[in-house]
Design an enzyme around this catalytic site. Structure first.
Site, short mmCIF file in Angstrom:
data_model
loop_
_atom_site.label_atom_id
_atom_site.label_comp_id
_atom_site.label_asym_id
_atom_site.label_seq_id
_atom_site.Cartn_x
_atom_site.Cartn_y
_atom_site.Cartn_z
N LEU A 1 -6.41 -15.86 13.15
CA LEU A 1 -6.65 -15.54 14.57
C LEU A 1 -5.64 -14.50 15.05
O LEU A 1 -5.92 -13.70 15.93
CB LEU A 1 -6.49 -16.80 15.42
CG LEU A 1 -7.63 -17.80 15.35
CD1 LEU A 1 -7.26 -19.06 16.11
CD2 LEU A 1 -8.89 -17.19 15.93
N ASP B 1 3.48 -8.44 10.88
CA ASP B 1 4.76 -9.14 10.75
C ASP B 1 5.94 -8.34 11.30
O ASP B 1 7.02 -8.90 11.51
CB ASP B 1 5.03 -9.49 9.29
CG ASP B 1 4.01 -10.46 8.73
OD1 ASP B 1 3.31 -11.10 9.53
OD2 ASP B 1 3.89 -10.56 7.50
N MET C 1 1.99 -16.76 11.42
CA MET C 1 2.16 -15.94 10.22
C MET C 1 3.60 -15.45 10.10
O MET C 1 4.34 -15.42 11.08
CB MET C 1 1.18 -14.78 10.22
CG MET C 1 -0.19 -15.19 9.69
SD MET C 1 -1.29 -13.80 9.47
CE MET C 1 -2.63 -14.61 8.60
N THR D 1 0.84 -1.21 0.00
CA THR D 1 0.00 0.00 0.00
C THR D 1 0.88 1.26 0.00
O THR D 1 0.56 2.25 -0.66
CB THR D 1 -0.93 -0.01 1.24
OG1 THR D 1 -1.57 -1.27 1.30
CG2 THR D 1 -1.98 1.07 1.16
N THR E 1 1.73 -3.65 9.71
CA THR E 1 1.82 -5.08 9.42
C THR E 1 2.01 -5.83 10.73
O THR E 1 2.82 -5.42 11.57
CB THR E 1 2.98 -5.45 8.46
OG1 THR E 1 3.24 -6.86 8.57
CG2 THR E 1 4.27 -4.71 8.76
N ARG F 1 3.12 -35.73 22.83
CA ARG F 1 3.13 -35.50 21.38
C ARG F 1 4.10 -34.39 21.00
O ARG F 1 4.50 -33.59 21.83
CB ARG F 1 1.72 -35.03 20.94
CG ARG F 1 0.74 -36.16 20.80
CD ARG F 1 -0.64 -35.62 20.52
NE ARG F 1 -1.54 -36.72 20.18
CZ ARG F 1 -2.86 -36.65 20.25
NH1 ARG F 1 -3.45 -35.54 20.67
NH2 ARG F 1 -3.60 -37.68 19.92
O1 F6P Z 1 1.49 -9.50 5.65
C1 F6P Z 1 0.87 -9.86 6.79
C2 F6P Z 1 0.41 -11.28 6.77
O2 F6P Z 1 0.00 -11.53 8.06
C3 F6P Z 1 1.42 -12.35 6.31
O3 F6P Z 1 2.27 -12.83 7.30
C4 F6P Z 1 0.51 -13.41 5.78
O4 F6P Z 1 1.15 -14.24 4.88
C5 F6P Z 1 -0.56 -12.60 5.14
O5 F6P Z 1 -0.70 -11.45 5.91
C6 F6P Z 1 -1.87 -13.31 4.96
O6 F6P Z 1 -2.71 -12.47 4.25
P1 F6P Z 1 -4.17 -12.84 3.68
O7 F6P Z 1 -5.13 -12.16 4.57
O8 F6P Z 1 -4.18 -12.27 2.32
O9 F6P Z 1 -4.30 -14.31 3.75
#
Ligand code: F6P
Length: 360
Positions: A285, A139, A181, A116, A137, A174
């Site tokens: 989640l 991430d 993510m 974006t 993000t 286990r």
């Molecule tokens: O970029 C952020 C993120 O959380 C990534 O880690 C992940 O691959 C992606 O979004 C998933 O996005 P979508 O909502 O398009 O599945």
């Protein structure tokens, strides 16, 4: 004439988006007396007819600080330079500039991730649309900023999942694999893995050797710890047989074909580990729900600072935090990925805690 500033959210959502909207709007309306125009579903609210915008006043943002998602909606399918229409993809960026002029919107506050922000920069450079960026993000992998909001909330969700997996893993003896993510980077995996006492943490930046993971699980078994917890980022892959990382061009295909990072790992451990294995894919989640307090705070600071940038006419910049100080950088520097540094202190601490990272 009263200034009118648009605000929108683009790309995937992250806990804290509403706190940015509130932070910006409150300051813009109360302090500077501007009109704030919320634009729905990223740029689509201006590109598609009927247009979808809403004037945001203090009342509209009064209760949203703790809300997850975004009151403005979002999408990652609305690049104005390559807009998907039934008749094919089209460059609608000039149309967007014209709509902004018609709506008397002077500039845009664009809250979004690297994709974006790249679009925002092009809109400014190629169409003369004034923009201010706010990074987003879960991430936490943008090099321009020490932290992005949403990350701490995602780490909390993943850590809680690990706490829960510990008890069931131990009861059943286990191996529990948690996929979190992080398509390109392993910040969530590393932070949650360390906070949730994982035995193994696998991240995209460190291609792993399944034999090392199996050896770790076996060592634990020999010590009578007959369960293990493995965190794997969704972009983590085993190294190629020659030890090199999987080529970039091949990564997504490999992950898709293998059923995802957790499945690929479990297949690689099959026959090497004498224990039942189960995978949990945490997925979205991690993006849903209310932001944790530190994300609300960061997002509020980002929103307020975005208003300051607009007030100062400092268009073309992105808000960021560095050394606990909120300031801004040129948008050109916004979209550079920050990978986990395998030589970082955090990675060393993981090794000191005897976490197996899949490689030396
Ligand atoms: O970029 C952020 C993120 O959380 C990534 O880690 C992940 O691959 C992606 O979004 C998933 O996005 P979508 O909502 O398009 O599945």
């Amino acid at each position: 004439m009263t200034r009118r500033i648009g605000i929108l959210t683009g790309g995937g959502d992250a806990p804290g988006l509403n706190a940015v909207i509130r932070g910006f709007t409150r300051r813009a309306v109360r302090e500077f007396g501007w009109q704030v125009v919320g634009i729905f579903d990223s740029f689509n609210g201006l590109i598609l007819e009927p247009r979808r915008t809403q004037r945001l006043k203090d009342d509209e943002v009064r209760k949203i600080l703790a809300w997850g998602g975004t009151i403005l909606g979002t999408t990652n399918r609305g690049d104005p330079f390559d807009f998907p229409l039934p008749e094919g993809r089209q460059d609608l960026s000039s149309h967007l500039a014209q709509v902004l002029a018609e709506e008397k919107i002077e500039g845009l506050v664009v809250i979004g991730g690297d994709g974006t922000q790249k679009i925002a920069l092009r809109l400014m450079q190629e169409r003369g649309i004034p923009v201010v960026g706010v990074p987003k993000t879960i991430d936490n992998d943008l090099s321009g900023t020490d932290l992005t909001f949403g990350f701490q909330s995602a780490v909390c969700v993943a850590t809680e999942a690990l706490d829960r997996l510990h008890t069931t893993a131990e009861s059943h003896e286990r191996v529990m694999v948690l996929e979190v993510m992080g398509r390109d980077t392993g910040h969530i995996a590393l932070h949650a893995g360390l906070s949730g006492a994982a035995d193994v943490i696998l991240i995209p930046e460190i291609p792993y050797d399944p034999a090392r993971v199996a050896a770790k699980i076996q060592r634990r078994q020999r010590k009578g710890r007959c369960y293990s917890i493995v965190v794997v980022a969704e972009g983590a892959l085993p190294a190629e047989p020659d030890g090199r990382p999987v080529a970039e061009a091949d990564r997504s295909r490999r992950l898709r074909a293998g059923g995802g990072a957790a499945q690929i790992l479990m297949a690689a451990l099959e026959g090497r580990v004498d224990a039942e294995m189960r995978a949990t894919v945490l997925g979205h989640l991690q993006r849903g729900g209310s932001p944790v307090p530190s994300d609300r705070l960061l997002a509020t600071r980002f929103g307020a600072h975005a208003a300051d940038l607009v007030a100062a006419g400092r268009w073309g910049r992105m808000v960021r935090i560095r050394d606990d100080h909120v300031d801004s950088i040129p948008l050109e520097q916004a979209a550079i990925t920050r990978f986990v540094d395998p030589d970082s202190e955090l990675v060393s601490v993981a090794r000191q805690m005897l976490v197996e990272l899949g490689s030396e």
